[in-house]
Design a protein around this motif. Structure first.
Motif: not given
Length: 241
Positions: A41, A211, A213, A231
């Motif tokens: 991530a 990212t 999540g 996500s």
């Protein structure tokens, strides 16, 4: 040969990272704190050192789970030496329990202060001390200005800071990541009675150039059995805080 559009974008992202506080720490370029697939991530699959990480809590259970999760990360950071500072208004950590997470209690300095202004001042000064492995602070409110000063301090010292915020009113900060850790029921070994290993629901609500999540994580002397659940989009981030 001309670079593809994807290559150009990737290079721009690498160029932008140092401007956002992602300056590599010598010898720890691929540091992942043993977080398994969660490291994907982060930019360059590397847990951000020399940065400020923010954790939201909504109750005592969340605060306890958050402290355990942070301890797991800090234990990996202290493998090569150094000490950590834990600053709060009241010490809720039982030092001998840190051994579960591989941290020698004598390597953590606890500082208990009554005034929020004092807590924030001590944190800022501590973040400037290059010899510290990490600074953990438990305080509900942090202004954007204060969080920006913290981030500027760690970009110089390369110390990593963790802020635990209980039911905060102000959500606008300059922190590099924002998390919410919740406890999950433990699973006993082979059906035996008793309490199993600590388990948490880990929500990474915000990460610069990364990212967000949700994962479920179990601690067994290190982070193990990390399962990605979903996500997180912007709407989920808003509801979570």
């Amino acid at each position: 040969m001309k670079a593809s559009k994807a290559d150009i974008i990737a290079q721009l992202q690498r160029d932008i990272l140092p401007l956002q506080g992602y300056k590599p720490v010598a010898g720890n370029i691929c540091f992942d704190a043993g977080l398994g697939i969660i490291k994907e991530a982060f930019p360059n699959a590397s847990f951000p050192l020399g940065a400020i990480h923010e954790f939201f809590c909504t109750g005592a259970e969340d605060a306890s789970a958050t402290s355990g999760f942070i301890a797991g990360i800090v234990s990996a950071m202290m493998q090569k030496g150094g000490v950590a500072l834990w600053i709060s208004a009241s010490q809720t950590i039982f030092p001998p329990a840190l051994k579960i997470f591989g941290i020698a209690p004598e390597k953590v300095i606890f500082i208990n202060l009554t005034k929020e202004k004092e807590i924030l001042w001590v944190m800022e000064e501590a973040l400037k001390c290059e010899g510290l492995a990490a600074v953990i602070t438990d305080t509900p409110e942090v202004s954007f200005t204060a969080s920006r000063r913290f981030q500027l301090a760690v970009e110089q010292s390369r110390v990593t800071g963790f802020i635990v915020r209980r039911n905060p009113r102000n959500l606008a900060t300059a922190c590099v990541t924002r998390w919410k850790i919740s406890p999950l029921p433990s699973i006993s070994e082979d059906g035996l009675p008793g309490v199993g290993f600590p388990r948490w629901n880990v929500e990474l609500l915000k990460v610069r150039n990364g990212t967000p999540g949700i994962w479920q994580v179990e601690w067994r002397g290190r982070f193990r059995h990390v399962f990605r659940i979903a996500s997180i989009n912007k709407e989920q981030q808003r509801k979570a805080v």
